[in-house]
Design a protein around this motif. Structure first.
Motif, PDB file in Angstrom:
ATOM      1  N   LEU A  55       0.850  -1.178   0.000  1.00 26.26           N
ATOM      2  CA  LEU A  55       0.000   0.000   0.000  1.00 26.26           C
ATOM      3  C   LEU A  55       0.891   1.235   0.000  1.00 26.26           C
ATOM      4  O   LEU A  55       1.619   1.496   0.963  1.00 26.26           O
ATOM      5  N   ASP A  56       0.856   1.987  -1.093  1.00 28.28           N
ATOM      6  CA  ASP A  56       1.635   3.218  -1.200  1.00 28.28           C
ATOM      7  C   ASP A  56       0.857   4.341  -0.528  1.00 28.28           C
ATOM      8  O   ASP A  56      -0.305   4.596  -0.874  1.00 28.28           O
ATOM      9  N   PRO A  57       1.456   5.011   0.474  1.00 29.87           N
ATOM     10  CA  PRO A  57       0.727   6.087   1.159  1.00 29.87           C
ATOM     11  C   PRO A  57       0.222   7.172   0.218  1.00 29.87           C
ATOM     12  O   PRO A  57      -0.795   7.816   0.508  1.00 29.87           O
ATOM     13  N   LYS A  58       0.914   7.390  -0.895  1.00 30.35           N
ATOM     14  CA  LYS A  58       0.466   8.432  -1.818  1.00 30.35           C
ATOM     15  C   LYS A  58      -0.887   8.094  -2.416  1.00 30.35           C
ATOM     16  O   LYS A  58      -1.671   8.997  -2.740  1.00 30.35           O
ATOM     17  N   ASP A  59      -1.167   6.795  -2.575  1.00 34.17           N
ATOM     18  CA  ASP A  59      -2.430   6.386  -3.179  1.00 34.17           C
ATOM     19  C   ASP A  59      -3.424   5.842  -2.166  1.00 34.17           C
ATOM     20  O   ASP A  59      -4.644   5.996  -2.350  1.00 34.17           O
ATOM     21  N   ALA A  60      -2.936   5.159  -1.101  1.00 31.72           N
ATOM     22  CA  ALA A  60      -3.837   4.446  -0.201  1.00 31.72           C
ATOM     23  C   ALA A  60      -4.134   5.191   1.091  1.00 31.72           C
ATOM     24  O   ALA A  60      -5.096   4.859   1.787  1.00 31.72           O
ATOM     25  N   TYR A  61      -3.339   6.204   1.447  1.00 33.33           N
ATOM     26  CA  TYR A  61      -3.550   6.912   2.725  1.00 33.33           C
ATOM     27  C   TYR A  61      -4.402   8.150   2.479  1.00 33.33           C
ATOM     28  O   TYR A  61      -4.141   8.930   1.549  1.00 33.33           O
ATOM     29  N   ILE A  62      -5.417   8.353   3.318  1.00 30.01           N
ATOM     30  CA  ILE A  62      -6.367   9.453   3.096  1.00 30.01           C
ATOM     31  C   ILE A  62      -5.948  10.726   3.821  1.00 30.01           C
ATOM     32  O   ILE A  62      -6.725  11.674   3.898  1.00 30.01           O
ATOM     33  N   ASP A  63      -4.717  10.731   4.376  1.00 30.41           N
ATOM     34  CA  ASP A  63      -4.168  11.921   5.039  1.00 30.41           C
ATOM     35  C   ASP A  63      -5.000  12.364   6.241  1.00 30.41           C
ATOM     36  O   ASP A  63      -5.108  13.538   6.546  1.00 30.41           O
ATOM     37  N   LYS A  64      -5.619  11.399   6.910  1.00 23.90           N
ATOM     38  CA  LYS A  64      -6.361  11.669   8.143  1.00 23.90           C
ATOM     39  C   LYS A  64      -6.091  10.513   9.092  1.00 23.90           C
ATOM     40  O   LYS A  64      -6.593   9.410   8.885  1.00 23.90           O
ATOM     41  N   PRO A  65      -5.282  10.719  10.109  1.00 27.41           N
ATOM     42  CA  PRO A  65      -4.867   9.590  10.968  1.00 27.41           C
ATOM     43  C   PRO A  65      -6.047   8.989  11.730  1.00 27.41           C
ATOM     44  O   PRO A  65      -7.079   9.632  11.920  1.00 27.41           O
ATOM     45  N   TYR A  66      -5.831   7.750  12.143  1.00 26.39           N
ATOM     46  CA  TYR A  66      -6.829   7.061  12.959  1.00 26.39           C
ATOM     47  C   TYR A  66      -7.062   7.865  14.237  1.00 26.39           C
ATOM     48  O   TYR A  66      -6.144   8.454  14.801  1.00 26.39           O
ATOM     49  N   PHE A  67      -8.303   7.885  14.711  1.00 26.98           N
ATOM     50  CA  PHE A  67      -8.686   8.804  15.780  1.00 26.98           C
ATOM     51  C   PHE A  67      -7.838   8.629  17.033  1.00 26.98           C
ATOM     52  O   PHE A  67      -7.358   9.601  17.619  1.00 26.98           O
ATOM     53  N   ILE A  68      -7.619   7.403  17.468  1.00 26.31           N
ATOM     54  CA  ILE A  68      -6.804   7.152  18.651  1.00 26.31           C
ATOM     55  C   ILE A  68      -6.091   5.821  18.483  1.00 26.31           C
ATOM     56  O   ILE A  68      -6.687   4.817  18.103  1.00 26.31           O
ATOM     57  N   GLY A  69      -4.784   5.829  18.723  1.00 28.43           N
ATOM     58  CA  GLY A  69      -4.021   4.600  18.696  1.00 28.43           C
ATOM     59  C   GLY A  69      -3.578   4.199  17.308  1.00 28.43           C
ATOM     60  O   GLY A  69      -3.508   5.011  16.375  1.00 28.43           O
ATOM     61  N   ILE A  70      -3.281   2.898  17.158  1.00 30.52           N
ATOM     62  CA  ILE A  70      -2.734   2.345  15.915  1.00 30.52           C
ATOM     63  C   ILE A  70      -3.864   1.954  14.986  1.00 30.52           C
ATOM     64  O   ILE A  70      -4.872   1.382  15.414  1.00 30.52           O
ATOM     65  N   ASP A  71      -3.686   2.250  13.717  1.00 33.89           N
ATOM     66  CA  ASP A  71      -4.685   1.929  12.700  1.00 33.89           C
ATOM     67  C   ASP A  71      -4.869   0.409  12.624  1.00 33.89           C
ATOM     68  O   ASP A  71      -3.894  -0.346  12.636  1.00 33.89           O
ATOM     69  N   PRO A  72      -6.113  -0.074  12.554  1.00 32.14           N
ATOM     70  CA  PRO A  72      -6.347  -1.526  12.518  1.00 32.14           C
ATOM     71  C   PRO A  72      -5.781  -2.202  11.276  1.00 32.14           C
ATOM     72  O   PRO A  72      -5.658  -3.434  11.265  1.00 32.14           O
ATOM     73  N   VAL A  73      -5.397  -1.439  10.250  1.00 27.23           N
ATOM     74  CA  VAL A  73      -4.875  -2.068   9.038  1.00 27.23           C
ATOM     75  C   VAL A  73      -3.547  -2.771   9.310  1.00 27.23           C
ATOM     76  O   VAL A  73      -3.175  -3.729   8.620  1.00 27.23           O
ATOM     77  N   TRP A  74      -2.829  -2.322  10.358  1.00 26.88           N
ATOM     78  CA  TRP A  74      -1.548  -2.944  10.662  1.00 26.88           C
ATOM     79  C   TRP A  74      -1.715  -4.377  11.181  1.00 26.88           C
ATOM     80  O   TRP A  74      -0.754  -5.142  11.213  1.00 26.88           O
ATOM     81  N   GLN A  75      -2.921  -4.768  11.603  1.00 32.93           N
ATOM     82  CA  GLN A  75      -3.148  -6.131  12.076  1.00 32.93           C
ATOM     83  C   GLN A  75      -2.925  -7.155  10.966  1.00 32.93           C
ATOM     84  O   GLN A  75      -2.497  -8.288  11.224  1.00 32.93           O
ATOM     85  N   THR A  76      -3.193  -6.771   9.722  1.00 36.80           N
ATOM     86  CA  THR A  76      -3.056  -7.697   8.593  1.00 36.80           C
ATOM     87  C   THR A  76      -1.753  -7.502   7.822  1.00 36.80           C
ATOM     88  O   THR A  76      -1.516  -8.220   6.843  1.00 36.80           O
ATOM     89  N   ALA A  77      -0.930  -6.548   8.245  1.00 34.47           N
ATOM     90  CA  ALA A  77       0.286  -6.243   7.485  1.00 34.47           C
ATOM     91  C   ALA A  77       1.376  -7.272   7.773  1.00 34.47           C
ATOM     92  O   ALA A  77       1.506  -7.772   8.887  1.00 34.47           O
ATOM     93  N   ASP A  78       2.179  -7.576   6.719  1.00 32.70           N
ATOM     94  CA  ASP A  78       3.305  -8.499   6.896  1.00 32.70           C
ATOM     95  C   ASP A  78       4.438  -7.865   7.704  1.00 32.70           C
ATOM     96  O   ASP A  78       5.192  -8.577   8.378  1.00 32.70           O
TER      97      ASP A  78
END
Length: 839
Positions: free
Chosen positions: A497-520
């Motif tokens: 996931l390239d942040p330039k294309d996949a990141y919406i430039d708005k961080p998760y409200f509190i803590g770590i984004d749940p997407v990292w649970q599935t990341a290698d």
């Protein structure tokens, strides 16, 4: 909470009490529990003190109470709990109590003695009955065999009619303990050379030992023999084996009549035994109602006389003098207790209290409540604070559960711990009333508020880590989008996931984004995140500890240490390690994959660790093409200045304080002759302020000098300062690295939780239908068991111990000396609680 900032102010006081009011006054002080007495007779033997006879009387009453209590428990009589705590008895009540205990003990002794005699008679009659009944079968068998054949078998070396004419066959009947029967038979065989015919039968039901009440198993025996000499030998063997012999008539009619008489006597004796038991039960039940109160009164009385033995008599032998440490805030309570004690005995001369000045180190007293007591115990386990020293327990209330939660961060595990702590807090009154000797439970219950806070903080850090039983929650919606279609995702095992294309430039409200649970690269990301986080918390925690030393320096009037110790220490710590924390934040802010400048792109971000090592070694590395070696312009120069200034702080820490104290001692020596020559009375006459302060028993708090080395020789001061400097410089490095345990245990806890989920619970989630339900039930059982046993209890204990080490070594070593001794007031409540624990 204000009282926890530092220990309370103490005053050394003298008590002047009239002998007739001494007992009641000390009793009132014991109820108040605000005075720690000093022994004014340290060289006097315990058996030569004034109130030794009264202490012996109390010991005798305690012995009687122990005997009465043993008899009560022996008969399994319930002893009710004491609702209203009785006060110590006055001298008149002591005489009545002593007489009552004497009467009760004699009555129970007489009842016990009579019961033992009756039970002994009952046992003997029971054994006689069994002997008569069992021997009936033996004699019937004898008649069938015939006397002549039995006689011939006993006397084998003589023949026929000559042996038969020697006389009638004799016998001995009795009972012996079952375990002694084999040895008993062998001994009879040896002494008679086989000329004894032994018949035996075991009793079906056990008998009761009249002395102990234990069950005993016995065997009835009849030994047939011939000759008076053999009879005496058999009786000696029976005596040696503690066998009981009973008369047994040879005639059947006589035996039947004797059995009837024994049964009649047993019925009468059983009726008497029942009446004796009922009377004994009534006596013990009435005694049990007062037993708790009597025990408390005697223990209070003994504690009072022990305390009075610490007092000293004045020259006229008309006044008792005692010395004690008292918190200045409790001086009015002590004066009121003395007045109440004098009024209680009707003394015409009031007792009074006089505060005196002293250079002796006072005890340390931190007033706590149910919430703060557990945290104060953690600090006192390391070492009791010096008098009026800054108390770390106040800050530990927040920092301890927070650092624990950094290592134990899991919303699910934290909820389990918080619920356990909340249950103990909600039920603390009823749970405290159930006294137990289980040490593990007592430790848990004493730290119930610590467990509650650790659980709540762990829930918070678990929310920040977005971790609940190794799974993440997507509560606020992920900030990452998947820019691939379904066909691409099905044909590729992993996608970037390239942040330039996949990141919406708005961080998760509190803590770590749940997407990292599935990341290698989840572990790589969490490694970097938690490692930097642990260093940041560690440096802030150590800086706070160093800053706390300023409070001690200012309070103990050692303001020179602020300049000569605190400033170089804080500068050294900040220029090296706080600067490293600054580089972490700067790297997070300045470098990004979205940056248009290639030098500040994510791929060009320099390693903070490499920069710090190069900074300490004054070296540099060649950057990659298009990247910069440093994060900002002039960083290399700034780093060299920081290191040089930090190195210059070391000689200041080493030499500053010793040189200052050396010059100060020289000035004092030069000033002493001038003061002696300049004063007319040379300090002999009493000043007006001394006269005013000595009146009305005003509080003269003890001086809080702290533990410094001003009065030591210069060489000793230099050695101590060298050790302190070397320890501080080296510990800044080792302690900073020690905080990496926050990262290590947090990562280990998360990975263990994930392994347990994937290898245990997932096993029950793969199948469907009834089989899947059964497998899920079994898998959940093992998963819940391992979660509680390993992740909550074992990991929780590990994180607790590591947090304790971080506070004791890394934090408290910056400002805490812990060389005091605890304030132990004379308090009836504490004495009774300690006695209950020992029992």
């Amino acid at each position: 909470m204000g009282a926890m900032f530092r220990s309370e102010e103490m005053a050394l006081c003298q008590l002047f009490i009239q002998p007739e009011a001494a007992y009641t006054s000390v009793s009132e002080l014991g109820e108040a529990g605000t005075v720690q007495f000093r022994d004014l007779n340290p060289d006097v033997n315990a058996f030569q003190r004034k109130f030794v006879n009264e202490v012996r009387r109390c010991d005798e009453m305690e012995r009687k109470l122990r005997y009465i209590e043993a008899e009560v428990h022996k008969d399994k009589v319930h002893v009710p709990a004491v609702k209203d705590m009785p006060r110590a008895p006055n001298p008149r009540e002591i005489i009545d109590l002593e007489a009552h205990l004497e009467k009760t003990e004699n009555e129970i002794l007489e009842l016990s003695h009579n019961a033992v005699n009756l039970k002994q008679n009952y046992l003997e009659l029971t054994e006689l009955k069994h002997v008569l009944e069992k021997t009936e079968a033996f004699f019937n068998a004898q008649e069938e065999i015939g006397m002549d054949s039995l006689t011939k078998s006993l006397i084998s070396d003589e023949t026929g009619q000559q042996a038969a004419t020697r006389g009638r066959l004799g016998f001995v009947a009795g009972v012996v303990q079952r375990e002694r029967v084999p040895a008993f038979e062998r001994m009879l065989w040896r002494i008679s050379r086989g000329n004894v015919f032994l018949r035996r039968a075991e009793l079906d039901k056990p008998l009761e030992d009249p002395n102990t009440g234990n069950e005993i198993y016995k065997t009835v025996f009849v030994a047939f023999f011939q000759g008076e000499q053999l009879k005496s030998r058999i009786k000696k063997v029976c005596t040696g084996f503690h066998a009981s012999l009973y008369p047994c008539p040879p005639s059947n009619t006589e035996r039947q009549d004797m059995v009837k008489g024994v049964r009649t006597r047993l019925e009468d004796l059983n009726m008497v035994l029942n009446q004796t038991r009922d009377h004994r039960q009534r006596v013990l039940v009435s005694v049990a109602k007062e037993l708790g109160s009597w025990s408390i009164m005697v223990r209070k009385m003994k504690a009072i006389y022990h305390t009075l033995n610490l007092f000293n008599m004045d020259v006229t032998q008309k006044c008792l003098i005692g010395e004690c440490w008292v918190p200045t805030a409790d001086l009015p309570n002590v004066q009121k207790a003395l007045a109440d004690g004098s009024n209680a005995c009707g003394s015409s001369i009031p007792s009074f209290l006089n505060c005196i000045e002293t250079d002796e180190e006072p005890p340390t007293f931190n007033r706590t409540n149910r919430f703060t007591r557990g945290f104060q115990n953690l600090i006192d386990s390391y070492g009791v604070a010096s008098y009026r020293e800054c108390n770390p327990a106040l800050y530990t209330i927040i920092t301890f559960p927070f650092l624990f939660a950094v290592m134990f961060g899991d919303l699910g595990h934290g909820a389990i711990m918080a619920m356990f702590g909340a249950w103990m807090v909600a039920k603390e009154v009823s749970l405290a009333a159930k006294k137990t000797n289980n040490e593990i439970w007592n430790i848990f219950f004493a730290g119930r508020y610590i467990i509650l806070l650790m659980g709540c903080f762990s829930m918070y850090t678990g929310l920040v880590y977005n971790d609940i039983f190794s799974k993440s929650m997507n509560i606020f919606g992920s900030s990452w989008l998947v820019p691939y279609d379904n066909e691409t995702m099905e044909t590729n095992a992993a996608l970037t996931l390239d942040p330039k294309d996949a990141y919406i430039d708005k961080p998760y409200f509190i803590g770590i984004d749940p997407v990292w649970q599935t990341a290698d690269n989840k572990i790589i990301f969490l490694n970097s995140y938690k490692m930097k986080l642990s260093i940041i918390f560690g440096v802030v925690h150590m800086i706070f500890g160093v800053c706390m030393s300023v409070v001690n320096y200012n309070f103990f009037k050692r303001r020179y240490s602020i300049v000569l110790e605190f400033l170089p220490q804080i500068v050294f710590l900040c220029l090296l390690f706080l600067y490293m924390v600054f580089m972490m934040f700067y790297k997070w802010v300045a470098y990004s994959t979205l940056s248009e400048d290639q030098a500040y792109s994510q791929g060009c971000a320099p390693s903070v660790l490499i920069l710090f090592i190069n900074m300490m070694l004054f070296s540099s590395n060649e950057p990659e093409a298009g990247c910069k070696e440093f994060m900002f312009e002039g960083q290399g120069s700034v780093q060299r200045v920081f290191v040089l200034v930090a190195l210059c702080c070391i000689p200041v820490m080493l030499l500053g304080k010793p040189l200052y104290l050396l010059m100060a001692s020289k000035k004092k020596k030069e000033a002493k002759p001038e003061q002696a020559n300049g004063s007319v009375n040379q300090g002999i006459e009493m000043q007006q302020t001394d006269i005013e302060n000595g009146q009305n028993g005003e509080a003269k708090p003890a001086k809080a000098g702290g533990h410094d080395h001003e009065d030591e020789p210069f060489s000793e001061i230099m050695i101590h300062q060298a050790i302190h400097t070397i320890e501080y410089v080296l510990s800044t490095i080792s302690h900073t690295a020690s905080y990496l345990r926050l990262w290590a245990l947090s990562l280990a806890h998360a990975e263990l939780s994930e392994v347990l989920w994937n290898m245990v619970l997932t096993f029950g989630l793969k199948d469907h239908g009834y089989v899947g339900a059964v497998k899920l039930y079994v898998a959940f059982m093992f998963w819940a068991l391992f979660t509680l046993a390993i992740l909550v209890m074992m990991e929780g204990l590990s994180a607790f111990l590591h947090t304790l080490r971080l506070h004791w070594v890394e934090f408290m070593s910056k400002f805490y000396s812990g060389l005091g001794y605890i304030f132990q007031p004379f308090c009836f409540k504490t004495i009774l609680e300690n006695d209950d624990k020992e029992e």
